[in-house]
Write a protein that holds these residues in place. Structure first.
Motif, PDB file in Angstrom:
ATOM      1  N   LYS A   4      28.661  17.814  41.248  1.00  0.00           N
ATOM      2  CA  LYS A   4      27.929  17.472  40.026  1.00  0.00           C
ATOM      3  C   LYS A   4      26.513  17.006  40.374  1.00  0.00           C
ATOM      4  CE  LYS A   4      27.683  16.973  35.601  1.00  0.00           C
ATOM      5  NZ  LYS A   4      27.656  18.160  34.746  1.00  0.00           N
ATOM      6  N   TYR A   5      26.389  16.205  41.426  1.00  0.00           N
ATOM      7  CA  TYR A   5      25.067  15.767  41.877  1.00  0.00           C
ATOM      8  C   TYR A   5      24.202  16.976  42.223  1.00  0.00           C
ATOM      9  CZ  TYR A   5      21.399  14.647  45.106  1.00  0.00           C
ATOM     10  OH  TYR A   5      20.183  14.622  45.735  1.00  0.00           O
ATOM     11  N   ASN A   6      24.746  17.913  43.009  1.00  0.00           N
ATOM     12  CA  ASN A   6      23.982  19.100  43.414  1.00  0.00           C
ATOM     13  C   ASN A   6      23.566  19.933  42.203  1.00  0.00           C
ATOM     14  OD1 ASN A   6      23.918  18.675  46.224  1.00  0.00           O
ATOM     15  ND2 ASN A   6      25.993  19.465  46.423  1.00  0.00           N
ATOM     16  N   GLU A   7      24.444  20.034  41.217  1.00  0.00           N
ATOM     17  CA  GLU A   7      24.116  20.761  39.995  1.00  0.00           C
ATOM     18  C   GLU A   7      22.977  20.069  39.247  1.00  0.00           C
ATOM     19  OE1 GLU A   7      26.146  21.925  35.691  1.00  0.00           O
ATOM     20  OE2 GLU A   7      27.406  21.125  37.289  1.00  0.00           O
ATOM     21  N   LEU A   8      23.054  18.746  39.115  1.00  0.00           N
ATOM     22  CA  LEU A   8      21.993  18.003  38.441  1.00  0.00           C
ATOM     23  C   LEU A   8      20.674  18.085  39.208  1.00  0.00           C
ATOM     24  CD1 LEU A   8      24.006  14.909  37.201  1.00  0.00           C
ATOM     25  CD2 LEU A   8      22.974  16.711  35.790  1.00  0.00           C
ATOM     26  N   PHE A   9      20.732  18.053  40.526  1.00  0.00           N
ATOM     27  CA  PHE A   9      19.516  18.198  41.336  1.00  0.00           C
ATOM     28  C   PHE A   9      18.831  19.521  40.982  1.00  0.00           C
ATOM     29  CE2 PHE A   9      16.963  19.554  44.846  1.00  0.00           C
ATOM     30  CZ  PHE A   9      16.390  18.402  45.352  1.00  0.00           C
ATOM     31  N   ARG A  10      19.592  20.607  40.960  1.00  0.00           N
ATOM     32  CA  ARG A  10      19.019  21.930  40.653  1.00  0.00           C
ATOM     33  C   ARG A  10      18.431  21.962  39.238  1.00  0.00           C
ATOM     34  NH1 ARG A  10      23.535  23.397  43.537  1.00  0.00           N
ATOM     35  NH2 ARG A  10      24.765  23.805  41.647  1.00  0.00           N
ATOM     36  N   ILE A  11      19.160  21.412  38.277  1.00  0.00           N
ATOM     37  CA  ILE A  11      18.683  21.412  36.893  1.00  0.00           C
ATOM     38  C   ILE A  11      17.410  20.589  36.762  1.00  0.00           C
ATOM     39  CG2 ILE A  11      19.194  20.594  34.547  1.00  0.00           C
ATOM     40  CD1 ILE A  11      22.166  21.314  35.169  1.00  0.00           C
ATOM     41  N   TYR A  12      17.417  19.372  37.296  1.00  0.00           N
ATOM     42  CA  TYR A  12      16.236  18.512  37.210  1.00  0.00           C
ATOM     43  C   TYR A  12      15.032  19.156  37.886  1.00  0.00           C
ATOM     44  CZ  TYR A  12      19.191  14.528  35.722  1.00  0.00           C
ATOM     45  OH  TYR A  12      20.031  13.692  35.057  1.00  0.00           O
ATOM     46  N   LEU A  13      15.255  19.766  39.050  1.00  0.00           N
ATOM     47  CA  LEU A  13      14.137  20.391  39.762  1.00  0.00           C
ATOM     48  C   LEU A  13      13.599  21.583  38.973  1.00  0.00           C
ATOM     49  CD1 LEU A  13      12.346  20.274  42.233  1.00  0.00           C
ATOM     50  CD2 LEU A  13      14.002  21.723  43.425  1.00  0.00           C
ATOM     51  N   HIS A  14      14.477  22.354  38.366  1.00  0.00           N
ATOM     52  CA  HIS A  14      14.035  23.490  37.551  1.00  0.00           C
ATOM     53  C   HIS A  14      13.176  23.012  36.381  1.00  0.00           C
ATOM     54  CE1 HIS A  14      14.050  27.344  35.523  1.00  0.00           C
ATOM     55  NE2 HIS A  14      14.474  26.723  34.419  1.00  0.00           N
ATOM     56  N   VAL A  15      13.638  21.983  35.694  1.00  0.00           N
ATOM     57  CA  VAL A  15      12.891  21.441  34.550  1.00  0.00           C
ATOM     58  C   VAL A  15      11.559  20.856  35.023  1.00  0.00           C
ATOM     59  CG1 VAL A  15      12.868  19.648  32.766  1.00  0.00           C
ATOM     60  CG2 VAL A  15      14.932  21.019  33.141  1.00  0.00           C
ATOM     61  N   ALA A  16      11.594  20.086  36.091  1.00  0.00           N
ATOM     62  CA  ALA A  16      10.376  19.419  36.577  1.00  0.00           C
ATOM     63  C   ALA A  16       9.345  20.413  37.092  1.00  0.00           C
ATOM     64  CB  ALA A  16      10.735  18.425  37.681  1.00  0.00           C
ATOM     65  N   SER A  17       9.796  21.533  37.647  1.00  0.00           N
ATOM     66  CA  SER A  17       8.857  22.470  38.269  1.00  0.00           C
ATOM     67  C   SER A  17       8.392  23.584  37.339  1.00  0.00           C
ATOM     68  CB  SER A  17       9.480  23.084  39.521  1.00  0.00           C
ATOM     69  OG  SER A  17      10.628  23.839  39.186  1.00  0.00           O
ATOM     70  N   SER A  18       8.827  23.573  36.094  1.00  0.00           N
ATOM     71  CA  SER A  18       8.360  24.595  35.160  1.00  0.00           C
ATOM     72  C   SER A  18       6.859  24.405  34.910  1.00  0.00           C
ATOM     73  CB  SER A  18       9.150  24.549  33.852  1.00  0.00           C
ATOM     74  OG  SER A  18       8.990  23.308  33.215  1.00  0.00           O
ATOM     75  N   ALA A  19       6.220  25.478  34.519  1.00  0.00           N
ATOM     76  CA  ALA A  19       4.758  25.479  34.372  1.00  0.00           C
ATOM     77  C   ALA A  19       4.294  24.451  33.337  1.00  0.00           C
ATOM     78  CB  ALA A  19       4.274  26.860  33.981  1.00  0.00           C
ATOM     79  N   VAL A  20       3.168  23.829  33.647  1.00  0.00           N
ATOM     80  CA  VAL A  20       2.557  22.858  32.741  1.00  0.00           C
ATOM     81  C   VAL A  20       1.675  23.617  31.755  1.00  0.00           C
ATOM     82  CG1 VAL A  20       0.982  20.891  32.582  1.00  0.00           C
ATOM     83  CG2 VAL A  20       2.554  21.068  34.503  1.00  0.00           C
ATOM     84  N   ASP A  21       1.811  23.302  30.472  1.00  0.00           N
ATOM     85  CA  ASP A  21       0.978  23.913  29.440  1.00  0.00           C
ATOM     86  C   ASP A  21      -0.400  23.250  29.479  1.00  0.00           C
ATOM     87  OD1 ASP A  21      -0.223  24.991  27.216  1.00  0.00           O
ATOM     88  OD2 ASP A  21       1.396  24.445  25.829  1.00  0.00           O
ATOM     89  N   LYS A  22      -1.355  23.937  30.091  1.00  0.00           N
ATOM     90  CA  LYS A  22      -2.693  23.361  30.282  1.00  0.00           C
ATOM     91  C   LYS A  22      -3.478  23.238  28.982  1.00  0.00           C
ATOM     92  CE  LYS A  22      -2.922  24.823  35.043  1.00  0.00           C
ATOM     93  NZ  LYS A  22      -3.569  25.618  36.046  1.00  0.00           N
ATOM     94  N   THR A  23      -3.039  23.917  27.920  1.00  0.00           N
ATOM     95  CA  THR A  23      -3.740  23.816  26.642  1.00  0.00           C
ATOM     96  C   THR A  23      -3.509  22.460  25.983  1.00  0.00           C
ATOM     97  OG1 THR A  23      -1.896  24.766  25.376  1.00  0.00           O
ATOM     98  CG2 THR A  23      -3.546  26.300  26.250  1.00  0.00           C
ATOM     99  N   LYS A  24      -2.493  21.719  26.441  1.00  0.00           N
ATOM    100  CA  LYS A  24      -2.182  20.414  25.855  1.00  0.00           C
ATOM    101  C   LYS A  24      -2.997  19.288  26.486  1.00  0.00           C
ATOM    102  CE  LYS A  24       2.421  21.589  24.318  1.00  0.00           C
ATOM    103  NZ  LYS A  24       3.832  21.233  24.327  1.00  0.00           N
ATOM    104  N   GLY A  25      -3.806  19.613  27.491  1.00  0.00           N
ATOM    105  CA  GLY A  25      -4.692  18.619  28.082  1.00  0.00           C
ATOM    106  C   GLY A  25      -4.051  17.798  29.191  1.00  0.00           C
ATOM    107  N   PRO A  26      -4.826  16.850  29.724  1.00  0.00           N
ATOM    108  CA  PRO A  26      -4.374  16.076  30.880  1.00  0.00           C
ATOM    109  C   PRO A  26      -3.188  15.159  30.588  1.00  0.00           C
ATOM    110  CG  PRO A  26      -6.498  15.268  30.103  1.00  0.00           C
ATOM    111  CD  PRO A  26      -6.178  16.503  29.329  1.00  0.00           C
ATOM    112  N   ASP A  27      -3.001  14.772  29.335  1.00  0.00           N
ATOM    113  CA  ASP A  27      -1.864  13.913  29.007  1.00  0.00           C
ATOM    114  C   ASP A  27      -0.539  14.620  29.264  1.00  0.00           C
ATOM    115  OD1 ASP A  27      -3.390  11.739  28.324  1.00  0.00           O
ATOM    116  OD2 ASP A  27      -3.430  12.221  26.188  1.00  0.00           O
ATOM    117  N   GLU A  28      -0.518  15.935  29.069  1.00  0.00           N
ATOM    118  CA  GLU A  28       0.697  16.704  29.329  1.00  0.00           C
ATOM    119  C   GLU A  28       1.070  16.632  30.814  1.00  0.00           C
ATOM    120  OE1 GLU A  28       3.984  19.227  28.654  1.00  0.00           O
ATOM    121  OE2 GLU A  28       2.795  17.991  27.331  1.00  0.00           O
ATOM    122  N   LEU A  29       0.096  16.761  31.693  1.00  0.00           N
ATOM    123  CA  LEU A  29       0.360  16.667  33.123  1.00  0.00           C
ATOM    124  C   LEU A  29       0.869  15.279  33.485  1.00  0.00           C
ATOM    125  CD1 LEU A  29       0.319  17.863  35.952  1.00  0.00           C
ATOM    126  CD2 LEU A  29      -2.104  17.239  36.101  1.00  0.00           C
TER     127      LEU A  29
END
Length: 96
Positions: A4-29
């Motif tokens: 379960k830990y390994n599954e959550l690690f993969r999910i969290y990393l996928h969510v965290a590493s998705s592209a940042v929407d640069k049109t939303k400005g620096p607050d989004e980053l």
């Protein structure tokens, strides 16, 4: 538990590493960096719990904690660094 830990690690990393929407400005980053920090803290807590339950040795806990810190760092995820609360972006390629 470890699966379960390994599954959550993969999910969290996928969510965290998705592209940042640069049109939303620096607050989004900034929000994304904070989200990655929360994910890493959750995962470190899970690793601590796994060690306390006897599923990981002290050495395995240290190795996994380092992997979490490296994987969820703002530098690894977004090529930015936070110093004294300020976000600094570095170019993708640096000419030497």
């Amino acid at each position: 538990m470890r699966e379960k830990y390994n599954e959550l690690f993969r999910i969290y990393l996928h969510v965290a590493s998705s592209a940042v929407d640069k049109t939303k400005g620096p607050d989004e980053l900034r929000k994304r960096i904070e989200q990655a920090e929360r994910f890493s803290l959750k995962l470190i807590g899970m690793v601590t719990l796994l060690r306390e339950c006897g599923c990981l040795s002290l050495e395995e806990e240290a190795v996994e904690t380092n992997r979490i810190m490296e994987s969820f760092s703002s530098g690894a995820l977004f090529n930015v660094f936070v110093i004294d609360g300020e976000v600094y972006t570095f170019p993708e390629e640096v000419n030497e």
